[in-house]
Write a protein that holds these residues in place. Structure first.
Motif, PDB file in Angstrom:
ATOM      1  N   ASN A  50      69.929  37.612  30.619  1.00 24.73           N
ATOM      2  CA  ASN A  50      69.730  36.646  31.396  1.00 24.73           C
ATOM      3  C   ASN A  50      70.447  37.014  33.019  1.00 24.73           C
ATOM      4  N   LYS A  51      70.269  38.330  33.059  1.00 22.09           N
ATOM      5  CA  LYS A  51      70.826  38.843  34.547  1.00 22.09           C
ATOM      6  C   LYS A  51      69.536  39.143  35.300  1.00 22.09           C
ATOM      7  N   THR A  52      69.797  38.629  36.706  1.00 24.17           N
ATOM      8  CA  THR A  52      68.836  38.872  37.648  1.00 24.17           C
ATOM      9  C   THR A  52      68.564  40.512  38.082  1.00 24.17           C
ATOM     10  N   SER A  53      67.367  40.723  38.125  1.00 20.73           N
ATOM     11  CA  SER A  53      67.120  42.253  38.366  1.00 20.73           C
ATOM     12  C   SER A  53      66.380  42.228  39.891  1.00 20.73           C
ATOM     13  N   ALA A  54      66.873  43.232  40.397  1.00 17.62           N
ATOM     14  CA  ALA A  54      66.209  43.706  41.818  1.00 17.62           C
ATOM     15  C   ALA A  54      65.146  44.905  41.876  1.00 17.62           C
ATOM     16  N   ALA A  55      65.124  45.544  40.257  1.00 14.26           N
ATOM     17  CA  ALA A  55      64.452  46.703  40.015  1.00 14.26           C
ATOM     18  C   ALA A  55      62.921  46.100  39.708  1.00 14.26           C
ATOM     19  N   GLY A  56      62.101  45.949  40.671  1.00 22.16           N
ATOM     20  CA  GLY A  56      60.727  45.447  40.361  1.00 22.16           C
ATOM     21  C   GLY A  56      59.881  45.432  41.627  1.00 22.16           C
ATOM     22  N   GLY A  57      58.548  45.546  41.558  1.00 27.52           N
ATOM     23  CA  GLY A  57      57.663  45.743  42.690  1.00 27.52           C
ATOM     24  C   GLY A  57      56.299  44.899  42.091  1.00 27.52           C
ATOM     25  N   ARG A  58      55.336  44.922  42.999  1.00 22.91           N
ATOM     26  CA  ARG A  58      54.038  44.230  42.675  1.00 22.91           C
ATOM     27  C   ARG A  58      53.220  44.850  43.756  1.00 22.91           C
ATOM     28  N   PHE A  59      51.790  45.076  43.139  1.00 18.19           N
ATOM     29  CA  PHE A  59      50.751  45.495  43.827  1.00 18.19           C
ATOM     30  C   PHE A  59      49.539  44.655  43.475  1.00 18.19           C
ATOM     31  N   GLU A  60      48.555  44.225  44.613  1.00 19.20           N
ATOM     32  CA  GLU A  60      47.820  43.147  44.401  1.00 19.20           C
ATOM     33  C   GLU A  60      46.438  43.481  45.592  1.00 19.20           C
ATOM     34  N   TYR A  61      45.337  43.291  44.723  1.00 17.81           N
ATOM     35  CA  TYR A  61      43.887  43.334  45.432  1.00 17.81           C
ATOM     36  C   TYR A  61      43.530  41.764  45.609  1.00 17.81           C
ATOM     37  N   ARG A  62      43.069  41.364  46.868  1.00 19.09           N
ATOM     38  CA  ARG A  62      42.228  40.003  46.852  1.00 19.09           C
ATOM     39  C   ARG A  62      41.165  40.295  47.679  1.00 19.09           C
ATOM     40  N   HIS A  63      40.107  39.760  47.214  1.00 17.58           N
ATOM     41  CA  HIS A  63      38.760  39.663  47.987  1.00 17.58           C
ATOM     42  C   HIS A  63      38.363  38.145  48.228  1.00 17.58           C
ATOM     43  N   MET A  64      38.184  38.063  49.558  1.00 20.30           N
ATOM     44  CA  MET A  64      37.963  36.724  50.302  1.00 20.30           C
ATOM     45  C   MET A  64      36.326  36.267  49.830  1.00 20.30           C
ATOM     46  N   ILE A  65      36.344  35.241  49.253  1.00 22.30           N
ATOM     47  CA  ILE A  65      34.973  34.671  49.020  1.00 22.30           C
ATOM     48  C   ILE A  65      34.509  33.485  49.902  1.00 22.30           C
ATOM     49  N   ASN A  66      35.270  32.959  50.414  1.00 26.06           N
ATOM     50  CA  ASN A  66      35.176  32.018  51.640  1.00 26.06           C
ATOM     51  C   ASN A  66      36.491  31.830  52.347  1.00 26.06           C
ATOM     52  N   PRO A  67      36.421  31.282  53.695  1.00 25.19           N
ATOM     53  CA  PRO A  67      37.762  31.190  54.507  1.00 25.19           C
ATOM     54  C   PRO A  67      38.800  30.713  53.652  1.00 25.19           C
ATOM     55  N   VAL A  69      39.341  30.597  50.084  1.00 25.31           N
ATOM     56  CA  VAL A  69      39.761  31.204  48.471  1.00 25.31           C
ATOM     57  C   VAL A  69      39.384  32.659  48.425  1.00 25.31           C
ATOM     58  N   SER A  70      40.344  33.235  47.725  1.00 30.43           N
ATOM     59  CA  SER A  70      40.267  34.590  47.386  1.00 30.43           C
ATOM     60  C   SER A  70      40.181  34.786  45.750  1.00 30.43           C
ATOM     61  N   ILE A  71      39.684  35.919  45.182  1.00 29.41           N
ATOM     62  CA  ILE A  71      39.663  36.330  43.828  1.00 29.41           C
ATOM     63  C   ILE A  71      40.416  37.587  43.873  1.00 29.41           C
ATOM     64  N   ILE A 126      49.892  31.471  60.642  1.00 33.98           N
ATOM     65  CA  ILE A 126      50.757  31.390  59.522  1.00 33.98           C
ATOM     66  C   ILE A 126      49.694  30.660  58.208  1.00 33.98           C
ATOM     67  N   LYS A 127      49.689  31.342  57.092  1.00 36.39           N
ATOM     68  CA  LYS A 127      48.740  30.913  56.223  1.00 36.39           C
ATOM     69  C   LYS A 127      49.500  30.552  54.612  1.00 36.39           C
ATOM     70  N   PRO A 128      49.947  29.338  54.442  1.00 36.98           N
ATOM     71  CA  PRO A 128      50.327  29.139  53.109  1.00 36.98           C
ATOM     72  C   PRO A 128      49.461  29.063  52.064  1.00 36.98           C
ATOM     73  N   TYR A 129      49.734  29.424  50.806  1.00 40.11           N
ATOM     74  CA  TYR A 129      48.713  29.483  49.982  1.00 40.11           C
ATOM     75  C   TYR A 129      49.301  29.172  48.588  1.00 40.11           C
ATOM     76  N   VAL A 130      48.479  28.791  47.591  1.00 40.84           N
ATOM     77  CA  VAL A 130      48.988  28.661  46.103  1.00 40.84           C
ATOM     78  C   VAL A 130      47.865  29.608  45.065  1.00 40.84           C
ATOM     79  N   GLY A 131      48.353  29.830  43.945  1.00 40.14           N
ATOM     80  CA  GLY A 131      47.390  30.579  43.190  1.00 40.14           C
ATOM     81  C   GLY A 131      47.851  30.668  41.993  1.00 40.14           C
ATOM     82  N   ILE A 132      47.022  31.180  40.964  1.00 38.73           N
ATOM     83  CA  ILE A 132      47.262  31.543  39.458  1.00 38.73           C
ATOM     84  C   ILE A 132      46.913  32.904  39.068  1.00 38.73           C
TER      85      ILE A 132
END
Length: 210
Positions: A50-67, A69-71, A126-132
């Motif tokens: 249950n210990k918090t870890s700072a050893a992590g990262g993320r790479f992501e690609y998004r393609h805008m399909i309209n102003p 929404v992105s996939i 500034i662009k707030p967003y939500v996603g899944i």
């Protein structure tokens, strides 16, 4: 001739004013966006670690399909580690025991396909967003004690809801922060792990290209 010069001057002046009033940078919604970030993971649901870890990262690609929404697709990794003080451990049949301290590790590699929705004016600074994101997660679970170690690896189904904000710096580069909850079905009965869940907090850069 003076009238022509006057008209040209008025046009140039109007363009300068318009450029001065325009935002320094807006997200280019006709572009692809590449994102890279540092990720902090906070485990939430297992007694194994249950210990918090700072050893992590993320790479992501998004393609805008309209102003709005992105996939896209994303890849993360987290390495969790926790030290347990010296104690005695007994085998399942009770026929043997060992007294030692223990180091526990969990390594996760979620791979997801996702969709994101961006709120407000497409030209906002500034662009707030939500996603899944939905996909699969590879994981390794390890226990190191004395000169021995036990290792398991498995795959599970993964879901990753997320909220975040993109903050542009210039025409092609912006910063972003996000928070996600990574839930997977990775299971390990020997370590009493029925699933793997952790909060993921990211801070990084976003690059837009045509």
């Amino acid at each position: 001739m003076k009238k022509i010069l006057f008209i040209l001057a008025m046009i140039c002046g109007a363009q300068i004013v318009a450029q001065a009033q325009a935002p320094a940078y807006t997200i280019h919604y006709t572009r692809d966006i590449f994102m890279g970030s540092w990720e902090i993971g906070v485990p939430t649901n297992n007694d194994f670690l249950n210990k918090t870890s700072a050893a992590g990262g993320r790479f992501e690609y998004r393609h805008m399909i309209n102003p709005h929404v992105s996939i896209g697709v994303g890849l993360s990794w987290n390495s969790f580690e926790q030290h347990t003080s010296r104690k005695t451990y007994y085998s399942k049949d009770g026929g043997s025991a060992i007294t030692t301290d223990v180091i526990k590790d969990i390594y996760t590699l979620p791979i997801t396909a996702g969709v994101h929705y961006y709120f407000g004016d497409p030209h906002a600074k500034i662009k707030p967003y939500v996603g899944i994101g939905i996909g699969a997660q590879y994981s390794e679970q390890d226990v190191y004690f004395n000169i021995y170690n036990i290792t398991y690896d498995n795959w599970g189904f993964c879901v990753r809801p997320e909220v975040g904000v993109i903050m542009p710096f210039n025409e092609n580069v912006g910063g972003f922060v996000s928070a996600a909850y990574n839930v997977s079905t990775n299971k390990n009965d020997d370590f009493n792990i029925s699933s793997l869940k952790h909060f993921a907090f990211n801070i990084g850069l976003a690059f837009s290209v045509r």
